[in-house]
Design a protein around this motif. Structure first.
Motif, PDB file in Angstrom:
ATOM      1  N   LEU A 150       0.832  -1.204   0.000  1.00 16.57           N
ATOM      2  CA  LEU A 150       0.000   0.000   0.000  1.00 16.57           C
ATOM      3  C   LEU A 150       0.866   1.253   0.000  1.00 16.57           C
ATOM      4  CD1 LEU A 150      -3.085  -0.738   2.259  1.00 16.57           C
ATOM      5  CD2 LEU A 150      -2.968  -0.506  -0.212  1.00 16.57           C
ATOM      6  N   CYS A 155       0.395   1.522  -5.817  1.00  9.03           N
ATOM      7  CA  CYS A 155      -1.049   1.495  -6.081  1.00  9.03           C
ATOM      8  C   CYS A 155      -1.387   2.246  -7.368  1.00  9.03           C
ATOM      9  CB  CYS A 155      -1.805   2.082  -4.901  1.00  9.03           C
ATOM     10  SG  CYS A 155      -1.735   1.061  -3.401  1.00  9.03           S
ATOM     11  N   VAL A 176      -3.161  -7.392  -0.757  1.00 12.00           N
ATOM     12  CA  VAL A 176      -2.460  -6.251  -0.177  1.00 12.00           C
ATOM     13  C   VAL A 176      -1.398  -6.795   0.766  1.00 12.00           C
ATOM     14  CG1 VAL A 176      -2.671  -4.292   1.387  1.00 12.00           C
ATOM     15  CG2 VAL A 176      -4.371  -4.645  -0.415  1.00 12.00           C
ATOM     16  N   GLN A 186      -1.467   4.889   4.095  1.00 12.72           N
ATOM     17  CA  GLN A 186      -1.934   3.627   3.532  1.00 12.72           C
ATOM     18  C   GLN A 186      -3.452   3.582   3.396  1.00 12.72           C
ATOM     19  OE1 GLN A 186      -0.322   0.013   5.088  1.00 12.72           O
ATOM     20  NE2 GLN A 186       1.709   0.465   4.290  1.00 12.72           N
ATOM     21  N   LEU A 190      -5.223   2.671  -0.017  1.00 15.81           N
ATOM     22  CA  LEU A 190      -6.220   1.610  -0.117  1.00 15.81           C
ATOM     23  C   LEU A 190      -7.473   2.113  -0.827  1.00 15.81           C
ATOM     24  CD1 LEU A 190      -7.066  -1.265   0.566  1.00 15.81           C
ATOM     25  CD2 LEU A 190      -7.861  -0.443   2.788  1.00 15.81           C
TER      26      LEU A 190
END
Length: 259
Positions: A150, A155, A176, A186, A190
């Protein structure tokens, strides 16, 4: 026999660590397990117990310089049969990438030579997506697990490449890795990842960060043996349980493990 490809869209995602840990955990559940290393980093063999880097393996086989490749396989103490990548030169990698592009079913045909029972599973650790190695792994796979930390850059890279990955693979689940809830950043990462992945492909599992993971590997052990009650150990067992049930056909495509 089913095949699971572990891929990532960035380096340093912990893909090899996940591949080796899951191979051992599934083998300990009584399942025949093979692991194949298509990553030129050639680290899977070291994770699975070799005390030095294998010099010859799938890299030379993909380049057409080793036949049969099964003569260069190993079996570790947990019963995992594995084929390392081997140490390859730039010329060999250029050669095998050209051959893989010309033979998109090379890996599928190679894995078909493994005499495994129906309950068997092959885990593939491959170079980052997109690559010829990743394309071969995805084409051979019944399930693709895409590992990502993350981190914003990781990402964002996955978000940018996810549509192409989704088009390439029959089933894709995101894992993850190295989740650290103490880091506010994070949570934002996410949210970005969920927006990119969408509802159709929910996150299959989260593996928490634990400094004991590299320490255990450095000692030739596993975190789930050294620190069995840690969150990361619990997470790895949970993912292995989910895969074990999926391999037996006990889970629907949309099923997710308990958090």
């Amino acid at each position: 026999m089913k095949t699971i490809a572990l891929i990532s869209t960035t380096g340093g995602a912990g893909r090899t660590t996940l591949t080796s840990a899951l191979a051992v955990l599934l083998a300990r559940r009584g399942r025949p397990v093979a692991a194949a290393d298509l990553d030129p980093q050639n680290m899977l063999g070291a994770h699975l117990g070799l005390d030095s880097f294998a010099q010859v393996g799938l890299g030379q086989a993909m380049a057409g310089r080793v036949e049969p490749w099964r003569d260069h396989t190993w079996r570790n103490a947990d019963g995992v049969l594995f084929a390392p990548h081997g140490e390859t030169t730039l010329a060999e990698r250029t050669e095998y990438e050209s051959r893989l592009a010309a033979k998109p079913r090379w890996l599928t045909d190679a894995l078909a030579q493994i005499d495994f029972p129906p309950r068997g599973v092959v885990l593939i650790d491959t170079a980052r997506f997109p690559s010829q190695q990743a394309a071969q792994a995805i084409a051979a796979a019944d399930l693709v697990l895409c590992a990502t930390p993350l981190e914003p850059a990781a990402c964002a890279t996955l978000a940018r490449r996810f549509a192409r990955l989704h088009q390439s693979a029959a089933r894709v689940k995101v894992v993850v890795n190295r989740l650290n809830p103490a880091r506010d950043m994070q949570r934002d990462a996410l949210a970005l990842l969920r927006a990119a992945v969408g509802n159709a492909l929910e996150l299959v599992h989260r593996v928490h960060f634990d400094a004991a993971v590299p320490e255990s590997l450095a000692r030739g052990g596993w975190i789930f043996d050294d620190v069995p009650h840690s969150q990361a150990s619990h997470d790895l067992h949970g993912l292995a349980n989910w895969l074990d049930a999926w391999l037996d056909g006990d889970l629907a495509d949309s099923a997710e493990p308990a958090p």
